[in-house]
Design a protein around this motif. Structure first.
Motif, mmCIF file in Angstrom:
data_model
loop_
_atom_site.group_PDB
_atom_site.id
_atom_site.type_symbol
_atom_site.label_atom_id
_atom_site.label_comp_id
_atom_site.label_asym_id
_atom_site.label_seq_id
_atom_site.Cartn_x
_atom_site.Cartn_y
_atom_site.Cartn_z
ATOM 1 N N THR A 56 0.386 -1.304 -0.142
ATOM 2 C CA THR A 56 -0.158 0.538 0.040
ATOM 3 C C THR A 56 0.925 1.368 -0.040
ATOM 4 O OG1 THR A 56 -1.994 0.746 1.036
ATOM 5 C CG2 THR A 56 -0.181 0.329 2.127
ATOM 6 N N ALA A 57 0.512 1.991 0.140
ATOM 7 C CA ALA A 57 1.039 3.753 -0.599
ATOM 8 C C ALA A 57 0.555 5.155 -0.055
ATOM 9 C CB ALA A 57 1.514 3.976 -1.337
ATOM 10 N N HIS A 58 1.002 5.920 0.277
ATOM 11 C CA HIS A 58 0.281 7.006 0.594
ATOM 12 C C HIS A 58 1.091 7.491 -0.687
ATOM 13 C CE1 HIS A 58 1.474 7.456 5.018
ATOM 14 N NE2 HIS A 58 0.516 6.713 4.839
ATOM 15 N N GLY A 59 -0.221 7.363 -1.609
ATOM 16 C CA GLY A 59 0.163 7.939 -2.932
ATOM 17 C C GLY A 59 0.118 6.893 -4.081
ATOM 18 N N ILE A 60 0.324 7.078 -4.976
ATOM 19 C CA ILE A 60 0.144 6.242 -6.060
ATOM 20 C C ILE A 60 1.371 5.197 -6.587
ATOM 21 C CG2 ILE A 60 -0.311 5.402 -8.209
ATOM 22 C CD1 ILE A 60 -2.937 7.943 -8.208
ATOM 23 N N THR A 80 -9.584 6.340 -0.767
ATOM 24 C CA THR A 80 -10.536 6.362 0.475
ATOM 25 C C THR A 80 -10.278 7.152 1.220
ATOM 26 O OG1 THR A 80 -8.471 4.807 1.802
ATOM 27 C CG2 THR A 80 -10.423 3.440 0.488
ATOM 28 N N ALA A 81 -10.880 7.229 2.608
ATOM 29 C CA ALA A 81 -9.990 7.802 3.224
ATOM 30 C C ALA A 81 -9.138 7.848 4.306
ATOM 31 C CB ALA A 81 -12.050 8.507 4.873
ATOM 32 N N TYR A 82 -7.803 7.859 3.666
ATOM 33 C CA TYR A 82 -6.629 8.067 4.022
ATOM 34 C C TYR A 82 -6.364 7.539 5.578
ATOM 35 C CZ TYR A 82 -5.637 7.877 -0.899
ATOM 36 O OH TYR A 82 -5.859 7.581 -2.381
ATOM 37 N N ARG A 83 -7.255 8.633 6.660
ATOM 38 C CA ARG A 83 -6.740 8.699 7.629
ATOM 39 C C ARG A 83 -7.377 7.818 8.691
ATOM 40 N NH1 ARG A 83 -7.945 14.014 5.522
ATOM 41 N NH2 ARG A 83 -6.077 15.289 6.533
ATOM 42 N N GLY A 111 -0.402 10.876 -6.171
ATOM 43 C CA GLY A 111 -1.937 10.514 -6.058
ATOM 44 C C GLY A 111 -2.694 11.025 -5.899
ATOM 45 N N TRP A 112 -4.274 10.351 -5.056
ATOM 46 C CA TRP A 112 -4.290 11.915 -4.077
ATOM 47 C C TRP A 112 -4.172 11.746 -3.119
ATOM 48 C CZ3 TRP A 112 -6.473 7.098 -6.681
ATOM 49 C CH2 TRP A 112 -7.899 7.411 -7.715
ATOM 50 N N PHE A 113 -2.770 11.123 -2.992
ATOM 51 C CA PHE A 113 -2.451 11.632 -0.759
ATOM 52 C C PHE A 113 -2.403 13.217 -0.859
ATOM 53 C CE2 PHE A 113 -0.084 11.285 2.811
ATOM 54 C CZ PHE A 113 -0.780 10.981 3.271
ATOM 55 N N ARG A 114 -1.534 13.586 -2.080
ATOM 56 C CA ARG A 114 -0.451 15.158 -2.233
ATOM 57 C C ARG A 114 -0.800 15.327 -3.011
ATOM 58 N NH1 ARG A 114 5.781 14.642 -0.962
ATOM 59 N NH2 ARG A 114 6.765 13.905 -3.383
ATOM 60 N N GLY A 115 -1.212 14.719 -4.169
ATOM 61 C CA GLY A 115 -1.160 15.331 -5.363
ATOM 62 C C GLY A 115 -2.494 16.900 -5.882
ATOM 63 N N ARG A 116 -2.588 17.521 -6.288
ATOM 64 C CA ARG A 116 -4.129 18.100 -6.789
ATOM 65 C C ARG A 116 -4.741 17.573 -6.627
ATOM 66 N NH1 ARG A 116 -1.578 23.626 -7.863
ATOM 67 N NH2 ARG A 116 0.381 23.563 -8.778
ATOM 68 N N GLY A 125 -3.330 17.239 0.276
ATOM 69 C CA GLY A 125 -4.113 16.735 1.691
ATOM 70 C C GLY A 125 -4.743 16.075 2.697
ATOM 71 N N PHE A 126 -3.913 14.895 2.324
ATOM 72 C CA PHE A 126 -3.699 13.602 3.205
ATOM 73 C C PHE A 126 -2.271 14.070 3.659
ATOM 74 C CE2 PHE A 126 -7.418 12.759 0.440
ATOM 75 C CZ PHE A 126 -8.557 12.241 1.262
ATOM 76 N N GLY A 127 -1.023 14.529 3.312
ATOM 77 C CA GLY A 127 0.364 14.428 3.843
ATOM 78 C C GLY A 127 0.860 15.349 2.800
#
Length: 798
Positions: A56-60, A80-83, A111-116, A125-127
């Protein structure tokens, strides 16, 4: 909330694994960050017989073993709601490994974790760090075990993907790869992530829904060259995904690919309609959707940017050293790998085209989560899925897809029960500090997804589990709405009526609400001072009623009684506040009449009069609809179910603006955000929003006649009991629809033969049907095939 046991299979695989972060001495900033490679060479025993990898990852991420990409999933580990919920993917990888030295590589991007992300395209947004967690465990044929985990022995380097962002796009420099396809350094030690999210293993969950995959490829339908060195490719279909490009030119060729939905007058791709803005200032933002590739000149190079996605029909390629061969480019359609379940066709080619456009709109917005649009925002707007989930269930199996998203909604729900406008939400279960985002949390019609979506899943799939899992979230939302109704009054109402009326306890006239949103000719004005109580109170009734029905299914009698009282109170408040006469409203719009009829808010004796007034409003609007975001899908059933079938067909088949077929006349291949998305040469808003495609439900439920009970029992849900009641009209000679239900394949097909209406019904074993024929005959049928024929009433051909 996890949908699995406390000890999923990956727990053992990840035992001892650490979160590892690539070396990133300088952060180039959102939209300009490269993808990184983290890697490790490991010695494995000969004759590898079994091996499983979890990551798994923080990112893609993409995982490679000995240079081979593992799996065919895209955008792993999903959104997902990563937190609180982070998916772990698992793969059987024995076939990727061999005795001796093996190389494990992970390609990691924002990805969604820290991308726009979202309308304002905010990042981080998530880190602020990307990281990977990985475990590989297996054994040899002789029983020798091995276990490899992510730890401080791994190394990292910037990859050949020199820029990767889901919204901005991806840039690849193939010159950074060596002759074997590996990254040509420099390599640095990884660092270990600790604290905060890194230490919270409870949020790790197994995958619970279908993954994103490359579903299809489309060839160009046209290639033009509006200027030297530039090609514009038309794929003939608005879609979500990316392009696959070969023949990249000699070494150092730098190609720039711009993706959009329309062409400017010059023949170049325009993305102006996709630009969003900062709410606080109104400043426009760039549209993004730009990819780049620099060739190394090696034979066989292929550009396929898998760390971004775009919403597009057209791609403009700049920097070409020669003409583009159409065989060298394909559009790759990317979305969640959902199982198609429904089909519809009829004798009117325009309605078939509308169905196709609606299906493509959903495909473009079913990428990991249900999104509003695949280009400008890509956010899981709660209102969009509340509006469309019932329609989507006719088209695809959306049970697991929706269930996963509902778990994220519950994870992001505020402590007071408010539901954010989007989920997964970068701010999580609390205010973000951004004024408009926080203000809009809890809007009626959006937050109601907490109740409507689980109920629609119950109707279509018959799984009590989703109602049980979501019950606390459903209660929290309705309790919040009911408290808000009871505690506050709109200032204008308080001035008009200083002493509140008794029914105002259930009149929701406070807080921010989007209202009907994007009604034709009504400029959007998201103003918290606007009184949207006629909308909000209707939704309070609707959600309370569905919550009571859910409690009944679950055997929760006290909850059923509690929320039945709220529903009845909200219905009375709506009637006392807005009914002025026999079926007439004090605030007259098509939307309010359609919603009132759809939600059962009009007294039984006044419903036909209300439908008559709705038909009059349509006639006064030159035969065109006037509904917006929330009620468009309710309009035609509201007419047809109350004696106005001919009027429903007239609206369905109307042309010009606003209308569904008017979109098609103006070149739409997906359904637009605005009714006049393309008009007089002007383009605005997204041209791929599925909310107005909710009309597709009418094609199944009324044109073909396949209907579920609004409040099914356990013996009726999931198409155990169905009504087959076609409503012929609109000049149609035939129509047919089929649906793969949990019970099996169900179909309804009718045709006009001479002066007779002939209906063929096929029911799966165990399904019971009430068959209602156009002449009023009602019959019962069970599993198997039946044909019914009755004389045709002339009025249905009007």
């Amino acid at each position: 909330m996890p949908h699995s046991s406390p000890e999923p299979a990956f727990t053992e695989l990840l035992d001892g694994a650490a979160w590892i972060r690539p070396c990133e001495p300088v952060d180039p900033g959102p939209g300009s960050r490269p993808a990184y490679v983290v890697r490790l060479d490991v010695e494995l025993p000969a004759d590898v017989a079994a091996a499983t990898l979890a990551a798994t990852a923080h990112g893609i991420i993409e995982v490679f073993l000995n240079g081979r990409r593992v799996g065919d999933e895209e955008l792993v580990p999903g959104f997902t709601a990563y937190r609180k919920r982070l998916q772990v993917f698992e793969w059987d990888v024995a076939g990727y490994l061999h005795g001796g030295t093996n190389r494990v590589e992970v390609l990691l991007s924002d990805g969604w974790f820290r991308g726009r992300h979202g309308f304002e395209r905010r990042a981080d947004g998530f880190g602020i760090e990307t990281a990977v967690l990985l475990g590989l465990k297996g054994s040899s044929g002789s029983g020798e075990a091995f276990h490899v985990v992510s730890d401080g022995t791994w190394s990292s380097a910037p990859s050949h993907i020199i820029r990767a962002d889901l919204m901005d796009g991806q840039s690849v420099d193939f010159r950074r790869l060596d002759g074997d396809g590996g990254v040509d350094g420099p390599w640095s030690a990884v660092s270990i992530g600790t604290g905060a999210l890194y230490d919270d293993g409870s949020r790790l969950i197994p995958t619970s829904a279908e993954p994103v995959r490359r579903i299809d490829t489309l060839p160009p339908v046209g290639v033009s060259s509006p200027r030297p060195g530039t090609a514009v490719v038309d794929f003939g279909q608005n879609l979500n995904g990316w392009v696959r490009l070969t023949s990249l030119g000699p070494r150092d060729t730098h190609l720039v690919l711009t993706h959009g939905e329309v062409l400017a007058g010059s023949g170049l791709v325009s993305t102006e309609n996709l630009r969003s803005f900062i709410f606080a200032t109104g400043d426009l933002l760039p549209a993004g959707q730009i990819d780049e590739v620099i060739s190394s000149g090696r034979p066989g190079e292929t550009f396929e940017p898998r760390h971004t996605t775009h919403g597009f029909r057209y791609v403009q390629i700049d920097g070409l050293p020669g003409a583009l061969d159409p065989e060298d480019i394909r559009a790759v359609v990317v979305h969640t790998d959902l199982l198609p379940t429904g089909s519809f066709s009829c004798s009117d080619a325009a309605l078939n085209a509308l169905h196709t456009a609606g299906v493509w709109s959903f495909r473009g917005n079913a990428c990991e989560i249900p999104t509003d649009c695949p280009q400008r925002e890509r956010s899981g707007f709660t209102g969009d899925w509340q509006v469309f989930v019932g329609t989507a269930a006719f088209l695809y199996d959306v049970q697991a897809f929706s269930d996963k998203w509902l778990a994220d909604l519950a994870a992001d729900q505020w402590a007071d029960g408010r539901v954010p406008t989007i989920t997964p939400n970068p701010a999580g279960d609390k205010p973000s500090g951004v004024l408009f985002e926080d203000l809009s949390a809890g809007s009626a019609g959006w937050g109601d997804a907490a109740v409507v979506v689980p109920w629609e899943l119950w109707r279509a799939y018959g799984d009590e589990g989703v109602l049980r899992r979501q019950l606390p979230s459903m209660q929290a939302w309705v309790d919040y709405a009911a408290r808000s109704a009871a505690a506050n009054r709109h200032p204008a109402r308080a001035e008009r009526r200083p002493v509140p009326a008794a029914w105002e306890t259930f009149l929701w006239d406070s807080g921010f609400h989007f209202g009907e949103w994007l009604e034709p000719g009504v400029p959007p004005a998201p103003n918290p001072a606007t009184d949207h109580s006629i909308v909000a109170t209707a939704f309070l009734h609707r959600s309370a009623a569905l919550l009571a029905a859910s409690a009944k299914v679950l055997g929760e009698k006290e909850l059923e009684a509690k929320y039945s009282t709220v529903a009845a109170g909200a219905r009375e408040a709506w009637q006392r506040e807005f009914l002025t006469g026999h079926g007439l409203l004090s605030i007259e719009t098509q939307a309010h009449y359609a919603r009132g009829l759809a939600f059962g808010l009009f007294p039984a004796g006044a419903r036909e009069a209300a439908a008559g007034r709705l038909a009059e409003l349509i006639e006064e609007n030159n035969g065109h609809l006037g509904t917006g975001f929330l009620s468009t899908g309710q309009l035609l059933p509201a007419l047809a179910d109350h004696g106005k079938a001919e009027e429903a067909y007239a609206v369905l088949l109307s042309r010009g603006t606003p209308s569904w077929l008017g979109m098609l006349e103006n070149g739409a291949t997906t359904v637009w955000e605005w009714w006049d998305g393309v008009a007089q040469g002007e383009v605005r808003g997204s041209l791929n929003h599925y909310s107005k495609a909710a009309v597709l439900s009418f094609l199944y439920t009324h044109v073909a006649g396949i209907r579920l009970s609004e409040h099914p029992t356990a013996d009726e849900a999931a198409y155990r009991q169905v009504t087959i009641a076609p409503v012929p009209g609109g000049g149609l000679d035939w129509a047919q629809a089929s649906l793969h239900t949990p019970q099996g394949l169900l179909s309804s097909a009718w045709r006009i033969v001479g002066g007779d209406f002939v209906l063929d019904v096929s029911l799966p074993p165990g399904t019971r049907a009430r068959v209602e024929l156009p002449n009023g005959t009602v019959l019962a049928a069970e599993g198997g095939q039946r044909t019914f024929s009755v004389p045709l009433q002339q009025s249905v051909r009007a």
